[in-house]
Design a protein around this motif. Structure first.
Motif, PDB file in Angstrom:
ATOM      1  N   HIS A 172      33.250  28.866  52.025  1.00 58.87           N
ATOM      2  CA  HIS A 172      34.101  29.898  51.423  1.00 58.87           C
ATOM      3  C   HIS A 172      33.372  30.633  50.302  1.00 58.87           C
ATOM      4  N   GLU A 208      36.660  38.741  57.758  1.00 59.45           N
ATOM      5  CA  GLU A 208      37.379  38.064  58.841  1.00 59.45           C
ATOM      6  C   GLU A 208      37.093  36.559  58.817  1.00 59.45           C
ATOM      7  N   ALA A 243      39.221  34.917  56.157  1.00 62.81           N
ATOM      8  CA  ALA A 243      40.618  34.765  56.567  1.00 62.81           C
ATOM      9  C   ALA A 243      40.766  33.598  57.548  1.00 62.81           C
ATOM     10  N   ALA A 244      39.865  33.517  58.519  1.00 68.92           N
ATOM     11  CA  ALA A 244      39.930  32.421  59.502  1.00 68.92           C
ATOM     12  C   ALA A 244      39.667  31.075  58.835  1.00 68.92           C
ATOM     13  N   ALA A 302      40.266  30.247  55.694  1.00 65.56           N
ATOM     14  CA  ALA A 302      41.437  29.879  54.894  1.00 65.56           C
ATOM     15  C   ALA A 302      42.536  29.309  55.777  1.00 65.56           C
ATOM     16  N   GLU A 303      42.711  29.895  56.952  1.00 64.30           N
ATOM     17  CA  GLU A 303      43.745  29.431  57.870  1.00 64.30           C
ATOM     18  C   GLU A 303      43.452  28.008  58.363  1.00 64.30           C
ATOM     19  N   VAL A 304      42.221  27.752  58.767  1.00 67.35           N
ATOM     20  CA  VAL A 304      41.863  26.420  59.261  1.00 67.35           C
ATOM     21  C   VAL A 304      41.863  25.404  58.119  1.00 67.35           C
ATOM     22  N   ALA A 354      43.690  25.282  55.557  1.00 65.52           N
ATOM     23  CA  ALA A 354      45.065  24.909  55.214  1.00 65.52           C
ATOM     24  C   ALA A 354      45.546  23.730  56.063  1.00 65.52           C
ATOM     25  N   ASN A 355      45.034  23.615  57.285  1.00 69.37           N
ATOM     26  CA  ASN A 355      45.389  22.481  58.146  1.00 69.37           C
ATOM     27  C   ASN A 355      44.911  21.152  57.560  1.00 69.37           C
ATOM     28  N   HIS A 372      43.209  24.641  50.123  1.00 69.26           N
ATOM     29  CA  HIS A 372      43.739  25.987  49.975  1.00 69.26           C
ATOM     30  C   HIS A 372      42.649  26.916  49.448  1.00 69.26           C
ATOM     31  N   ALA A 395      42.150  33.908  51.265  1.00 72.73           N
ATOM     32  CA  ALA A 395      41.839  34.529  52.550  1.00 72.73           C
ATOM     33  C   ALA A 395      41.112  35.854  52.374  1.00 72.73           C
ATOM     34  N   ASP A 452      39.264  22.339  65.966  1.00 74.04           N
ATOM     35  CA  ASP A 452      39.569  23.606  65.299  1.00 74.04           C
ATOM     36  C   ASP A 452      38.412  24.058  64.400  1.00 74.04           C
TER      37      ASP A 452
END
Length: 163
Positions: free
Chosen positions: A13, A49, A52-53, A55-57, A59-60, A64, A67, A127
């Protein structure tokens, strides 16, 4: 205590964020170099992009991450303003320096993706593997583009600086 996965996610990140910031900065700083300007803007979108991807993964895994690119802060803005007022270097040398720095940031970003990939493979995290498989090739393309620009621009920039 941070886990190895959290470390790897945060490392990617941070690197993607820095790469995005640098690409946008170079696009703005070297507006008159149309290819540099437009390609930097285009490939910065890839990093956006990826953020954003990521951050989404993340979060799983209860990690945190922002994004979007966050503001680099007043220090970066002050340093940019100071650099703009400092005379001396020809524009072609300044561009080479910026590309050199960008190459190093893109390399660091690629290494961060590679570390995350190794963790994902070891843990069989599907993932994460899908994320790395989609995102890392974009970073490698960014890296190759910067390297090509350095090779293309160096001879003329350095020769004209000798004259």
């Amino acid at each position: 205590m941070r886990t190895g996965l959290e470390y790897a996610l945060r490392r990617v990140h941070s690197a993607e964020q820095e790469l995005t910031e640098d690409l946008l900065h170079i696009a703005d700083k070297h507006r008159s170099e149309h290819e540099i300007h437009h390609v930097c803007l285009d490939v910065a979108r890839w990093s956006q992009e990826n953020l954003a991807a990521l951050a989404e993964v993340a979060a799983n895994y209860d990690v945190h991450l922002d994004a979007e690119v966050t503001d680099p802060g007043p220090l970066r803005h002050a340093l940019d303003a100071l650099a703009a007022k400092t005379p001396g270097r020809p524009a072609s040398i300044a561009l080479l320096e910026d590309l050199r720095d960008l190459f190093l940031v893109a390399s660091e970003t690629s290494l961060a993706w590679e570390m995350l990939a190794q963790h994902a493979q070891a843990r069989r995290e599907r993932d994460l593997l899908e994320l790395v498989t989609a995102a890392h090739p974009q970073t490698l393309r960014q890296l190759r583009w910067v390297n090509t620009m350095i090779k293309t621009l160096s001879p003329q920039a350095l020769a004209s600086h000798d004259a």
